[in-house]
Design a protein around this motif. Sequence first.
Motif, PDB file in Angstrom:
ATOM      1  N   HIS A 128       0.815  -1.190   0.085  1.00  0.00           N
ATOM      2  CA  HIS A 128      -0.104   0.202   0.009  1.00  0.00           C
ATOM      3  C   HIS A 128       0.921   1.221  -0.010  1.00  0.00           C
ATOM      4  O   HIS A 128       0.514   2.444   0.515  1.00  0.00           O
ATOM      5  CB  HIS A 128      -0.747  -0.010   1.090  1.00  0.00           C
ATOM      6  N   ALA A 129       2.042   1.384  -0.531  1.00  0.00           N
ATOM      7  CA  ALA A 129       2.943   2.169  -0.335  1.00  0.00           C
ATOM      8  C   ALA A 129       2.438   3.555  -1.067  1.00  0.00           C
ATOM      9  O   ALA A 129       2.708   4.591  -0.563  1.00  0.00           O
ATOM     10  CB  ALA A 129       4.486   1.981  -0.919  1.00  0.00           C
ATOM     11  N   ALA A 130       1.746   3.200  -2.331  1.00  0.00           N
ATOM     12  CA  ALA A 130       1.337   4.310  -3.153  1.00  0.00           C
ATOM     13  C   ALA A 130       0.386   5.150  -2.312  1.00  0.00           C
ATOM     14  O   ALA A 130       0.057   6.524  -2.490  1.00  0.00           O
ATOM     15  CB  ALA A 130       0.566   3.764  -4.585  1.00  0.00           C
ATOM     16  N   ALA A 131      -0.404   4.771  -1.458  1.00  0.00           N
ATOM     17  CA  ALA A 131      -1.524   5.389  -0.467  1.00  0.00           C
ATOM     18  C   ALA A 131      -0.882   6.409   0.300  1.00  0.00           C
ATOM     19  O   ALA A 131      -1.450   7.392   0.598  1.00  0.00           O
ATOM     20  CB  ALA A 131      -2.097   4.663   0.284  1.00  0.00           C
ATOM     21  N   PHE A 132       0.578   6.282   0.627  1.00  0.00           N
ATOM     22  CA  PHE A 132       1.151   7.182   1.427  1.00  0.00           C
ATOM     23  C   PHE A 132       1.970   7.968   0.694  1.00  0.00           C
ATOM     24  O   PHE A 132       2.996   8.762   1.336  1.00  0.00           O
ATOM     25  CB  PHE A 132       2.021   6.227   2.674  1.00  0.00           C
ATOM     26  N   GLY A 133       2.119   7.996  -0.479  1.00  0.00           N
ATOM     27  CA  GLY A 133       2.975   8.888  -1.504  1.00  0.00           C
ATOM     28  C   GLY A 133       4.226   7.966  -1.949  1.00  0.00           C
ATOM     29  O   GLY A 133       5.061   8.730  -2.648  1.00  0.00           O
ATOM     30  N   GLY A 134       4.282   6.873  -1.616  1.00  0.00           N
ATOM     31  CA  GLY A 134       5.428   5.933  -2.114  1.00  0.00           C
ATOM     32  C   GLY A 134       5.118   5.541  -3.569  1.00  0.00           C
ATOM     33  O   GLY A 134       4.254   5.615  -4.002  1.00  0.00           O
ATOM     34  N   THR A 135       6.113   4.797  -3.866  1.00  0.00           N
ATOM     35  CA  THR A 135       5.963   4.084  -5.328  1.00  0.00           C
ATOM     36  C   THR A 135       5.286   2.918  -5.554  1.00  0.00           C
ATOM     37  O   THR A 135       4.985   2.570  -6.538  1.00  0.00           O
ATOM     38  CB  THR A 135       7.528   4.271  -5.998  1.00  0.00           C
ATOM     39  N   GLY A 136       5.170   2.215  -4.396  1.00  0.00           N
ATOM     40  CA  GLY A 136       4.223   1.078  -4.408  1.00  0.00           C
ATOM     41  C   GLY A 136       4.965  -0.189  -4.916  1.00  0.00           C
ATOM     42  O   GLY A 136       6.267  -0.018  -5.003  1.00  0.00           O
TER      43      GLY A 136
END
Length: 290
Positions: free
Chosen positions: A281-289
Amino acid sequence: MYLITGATGSIGRPLVDALLAQGAAVRVISRDPAAAAGLPAGVDVVQGDPRKPEPHVFQGISALFVHPRAVGEEAAGRLVSAAAEHGVRRVVVMSAINVDEEPAHQPSRYNGDRNREVEEAIVQGPLPWVSVRPTSFALNTVAMWAGQIRAGDVVRGPYADFAEALVHEKDVAETIARALQDDALDGRYLPVTGPQSLTQAEAVAVIGEAIGRPLRYEEIPAESAAQGMVRFGGLSEPFVQALLARYARGAGRPAVVAAPTGASGPTGRIGRTFAEWAADHAAAFGGTGR
Ligand SMILES: NC(=O)c1ccc[n+]([C@@H]2O[C@H](COP(=O)([O-])OP(=O)(O)OC[C@H]3O[C@@H](n4cnc5c(N)ncnc54)[C@H](OP(=O)(O)O)[C@@H]3O)[C@@H](O)[C@H]2O)c1
């Protein structure tokens, strides 16, 4: 074929995926045609209210999943009786790990959830049943922290040392999928947790590792946190007060971690870590996922 209620939600979607991956046939009943349109190909979607399904919905169904929010207290007993009348043989209900606690100590009740009552209606009903009782979903951290994490490296919140064994929604879904298919689990309440107890401070640091940033949790007084949750988080005052009371009671103590899944079936822990969840879920926190 399995009939799934709540299939457009956070547990229902991975549940549908888990059943399809195991080669099972799936029918979904949903009020929301737009959301149901996003379900995978091969799912038989019936548009309708899961609280009052037409009899044909049960045709060919061996087991039913009752989602407590989608079905609700008032309809749960009626739904399982109708299912039994139309040939369904088993039912699995989702509840929550804390349903035996005092109602005033369960924040979800202030959102209108009636996990205890829905579970009880299923247990008292005419079909063999399983109740899957998850602990707090790891997904809650998106609503709690993603806004702050997108804006900077510090998450401000109450009770840094309050711990949970946050559970991946896929672990909850896979437990429900097994319970639908395995009559060895009938009559059991299955607590489902993640494999580790992590404090809020530790969980934020794990998200930081997943997105490659040095995140840290900064504890603020409970009263300031409550004001922020109500004013900016859109949460109701009674919900926030129940949540803070829960944090205050548990602070400084490790969370309950359920026993691992054994050869005889799920006894409570499939084992995806919070680090795996954060990477998913990294994308949900602004990461690249990933
Ligand atoms: N969050 C946690 O940490 C946690 C932990 C343990 C247990 N729980 C319990 O799990 C349940 C939430 O599960 P979830 O996250 O999968 O739910 P969700 O995604 O919010 O919703 C599941 C389904 O319920 C229907 N629905 C959604 N909002 C509704 C509303 N306001 N009124 C009537 N139906 C509604 C929708 O079905 P349609 O497709 O029919 O519209 C939706 O697909 C609650 O009972 C909660 O107390 C939560």
